[in-house]
Each structure stands twice: as structure tokens, then as C-alpha cells.
Scaffold this active site. Structure first.
Site, mmCIF file in Angstrom:
data_model
loop_
_atom_site.group_PDB
_atom_site.id
_atom_site.type_symbol
_atom_site.label_atom_id
_atom_site.label_comp_id
_atom_site.label_asym_id
_atom_site.label_seq_id
_atom_site.Cartn_x
_atom_site.Cartn_y
_atom_site.Cartn_z
ATOM 1 C CB THR A 6 -0.908 -0.004 1.253
ATOM 2 O OG1 THR A 6 -1.551 1.262 1.390
ATOM 3 C CG2 THR A 6 -0.104 -0.257 2.526
ATOM 4 C CG ASP A 7 -1.520 4.701 -0.751
ATOM 5 O OD1 ASP A 7 -2.036 3.647 -0.345
ATOM 6 O OD2 ASP A 7 -2.157 5.775 -0.824
ATOM 7 C CE1 TYR A 42 -4.117 -1.986 5.583
ATOM 8 C CE2 TYR A 42 -3.404 0.135 4.727
ATOM 9 C CZ TYR A 42 -3.841 -1.153 4.509
ATOM 10 O OH TYR A 42 -4.001 -1.615 3.219
#
Ligand SMILES: NC(=O)c1ccc[n+]([C@@H]2O[C@H](COP(=O)([O-])OP(=O)(O)OC[C@H]3O[C@@H](n4cnc5c(N)ncnc54)[C@H](OP(=O)(O)O)[C@@H]3O)[C@@H](O)[C@H]2O)c1
Length: 298
Positions: A103-104, A128
Site C-alpha cells: 500500500t501507499d 495499518y
């Protein structure tokens, strides 16, 4: 050449599209939902890999509740870090390549100019993001010569809850909406990403981290505006009137969340041979066509 693929997290937003694309390209696909395979169970993962005997494992399973992760970091790390490592370990032991999705949110969002490239330093600001970065490290350690870690961003598709679905739902029930305009990213339509993941699985040539996201950049407000502009006329608008909600920009400070989102997380690749996705506006057009077809069928 037809491959044997094993997909984990197969009922998720992305997993469903990877299954559809891989099948359409003629591959033999074993698609395991969370109910069929918990990636936190090493014995079950080894057994599933042994049974499927895949050429490639595509790990679409993840703990994706970004806000909830702030209050349950162990759960996020168990799936996104330990589980990712478990999948890559089992795949490598069976001689299979791992395609893992990241993910970014591994970036801080503070880059001053230009998109984030693979060589940029990471700096996750949320539980996260930290758990996904730990997952990248676990995959690389478990399968050093046979993995591709694909960082993507702002996923949306018709297979589950996502930003466009929420906007379209709210915009036909409310008279007006405000949407955050100070976070910039790369909206990525999951069928586009699924095609790229399948291509990477087919080639098994790019080891390490690659960035694959919708081309271009936009704010959530710009994204929502484009969605509503492309949406068919709404017949159940607010107060029984046709039409969508009026939409206005706002700041992140006006919509505080438990997990702060990166202000800027546009992704691009500096590596040769990485699939390039269509511009995010093409994703909006494709999504609206699929969404409209779903509405007609419902
Ligand atoms: N969504 C985004 O905007 C975004 C952006 C960048 C990267 N990503 C990454 O893209 C990947 C796919 O995300 P997505 O949007 O498709 O998320 P999703 O819709 O939440 O799908 C994730 C899937 O993983 C399953 N799962 C959760 N814990 C599991 C476990 N222990 N064992 C097996 N399966 C488990 C979930 O099952 P349940 O639903 O039953 O929990 C769900 O089906 C993830 O790696 C995510 O981090 C997502």
C-alpha cells in the site's frame, strides 16, 4: 502458457477481480476465501499450498480496517505482517513465486515533489501502514528471490465497499456532501490492478517492490466530482427529486479520523517492465459502466 495460481483473500475487493482476470486469461485458479484459508494458520497455509501446487501465490488477504487498526495493532500485524510472511514461506518452500499486495500507506505522505517511487524512504504514520511495511519485510525475507511486492493505492471496484460506492450511496440520499480536498492520491480500479498482478505472475521476472496504481493524481473531492459527473441521472434523489447531492470540498481537519491519511501518496514506478495502468479517469468510466449495469440487474 497456463499457470496454476492460488489466490488468498479471494472474496475481497481485489481478490474477486484477480480471480476473474486470471480465469479469463486461461489460468487454473484456486481461490481461497478467509473461511477456506486463514493465512494466520501456518499449517493450513502449507497444506493449501501443497494441495494446489501453484506456480504463483497471489496474496490478496489483508487486515484492511485502517481506523480500527489503531486500537487493535496486534490483529493488524498478525494478518498483514505475520500472515504475509507465512504465505511467502509456504510458497517458497513449494517452489512457487509470491505476488504480494502492499500500500501507499507505507509512506508518510510528506514528499515535497513528484510521485513516490520504489526507492523513496518509507515512513508509515499509521498502525495499518506499519503492519503492511512489516509484511513487505516478512515476504522479502521468506522468499528473497521469488516475490513481487506490489504497492497500490486507493482501490475501488464493484466487488465490495469502497469510496465510489459510498459517495454514490450518500449522494442520492443527502442534499449535499463535503469531501476532503487536501489528500492527493492515485485511484486504482481493481480490474486494472488485477490485470497487472496477473501479468506480473505470468512473467515472474520482477523481484522486489514495484509501484502499480492508476495513472495521474487527484484529491478525494476531485475523484468524487468525476464520479458524480459520470453517473447516470439519479431517480431517487434527496426529497424525491431527481439528481445527485451538491458536492463541496473540505479539509481533512473537518473530517478527523482515528488514523491520519497521507496528505500525498501518488505512486509511480522507476523500474523497467512494470505494468502501467490506465489513467484514473479511465477507471472512473469503467467503474461507472459496471456500477450502472449492477443497478439495472438489481
Ligand atoms: N482498499 C484499498 O484502498 C487498498 C489500497 C492499497 C493497498 N491495498 C491492499 O490491497 C490488498 C487487497 O485489499 P482489498 O481492498 O481487496 O481489501 P478487502 O476487500 O478487505 O479484502 C481483504 C480480504 O482478506 C481477507 N482476510 C482478512 N484476514 C484474513 C486472514 N487472516 N486470512 C485470510 N483472509 C483474510 C478478508 O476477509 P474478511 O472480509 O472476511 O475479513 C477479505 O476478503 C490488501 O493487501 C490491501 O492492504 C488496499
Amino acid at each position: 502458457m497456463s499457470l496454476r495460481l492460488l489466490i488468498t483473500g479471494a472474496s475481497g475487493l481485489l481478490g474477486q477481480d484477480v480471480y476473474a482476470v486470471a480465469r479469463a486469461r486461461g489460468h487454473q485458479v484456486t481461490a481461497l476465501t478467509r473461511a477456506a484459508l486463514d493465512i494466520c494458520d501456518p499449517a493450513a497455509v502449507s497444506a493449501a499450498v501443497a494441495t494446489a501446487a501453484p506456480d504463483v501465490v497471489v496474496n490478496c488477504a489483508a487486515y484492511t480496517q485502517v481506523d480500527r487498526a489503531e486500537s487493535e495493532p496486534e490483529a493488524a500485524h498478525r494478518v498483514n505482517a505475520d500472515g504475509a510472511g507465512t504465505v511467502a514461506t509456504a510458497a517458497a518452500a513449494a517452489g512457487a513465486w509470491t505476488v504480494h499486495v502492499s500500500t501507499d500507506y507505507v509512506f508518510s505522505g510528506a514528499k515535497a515533489s513528484g510521485p513516490y517511487l520504489e526507492s523513496d524512504p518509507t515512513g508509515p504514520q499509521t498502525v495499518y501502514g506499519q503492519s503492511k511495511l512489516a509484511g513487505e519485510a516478512a515476504v522479502a525475507a521468506a522468499a528473497p528471490d521469488c516475490h513481487t511486492i506490489v504497492r497500490s493505492a486507493w482501490l475501488y471496484g464493484t466487488g465490495g465497499p469502497c469510496f465510489p460506492g459510498t459517495i454514490l450511496d450518500l449522494a442520492r440520499r443527502r442534499p449535499e456532501l463535503t469531501v476532503v480536498d487536501d489528500q492527493i492520491g492515485s485511484p486504482t480500479y481493481t480490474p486494472h490492478l488485477a490485470a497487472a498482478l496477473t501479468e506480473l505472475a505470468e512473467s515472474r521476472a520482477l523481484c522486489g517492490v514495484v509501484h502499480v496504481a492508476g495513472a495521474g493524481a487527484v484529491s478525494w473531492f476531485g475523484f468524487a466530482s468525476a464520479l458524480l459527473a459520470a453517473a447516470p441521472v439519479c431517480r431517487t434523489g434527496a426529497a424525491g427529486t431527481p439528481g445527485w447531492a451538491a458536492i463541496a470540498p473540505c479539509t481533512s481537519a473537518e473530517h478527523p479520523r482515528p488514523a491520519a491519511r497521507p496528505a500525498f501518496s501518488v505512486l509511480a514506478s522507476e523500474r523497467a517492465g512494470v505494468p502501467v495502468l490506465p489513467d484514473w479517469r479511465s477507471g472512473v468510466a469503467a467503474y461507472m459502466a459496471a456500477w450502472s449495469a449492477q443497478q439495472v440487474a438489481a
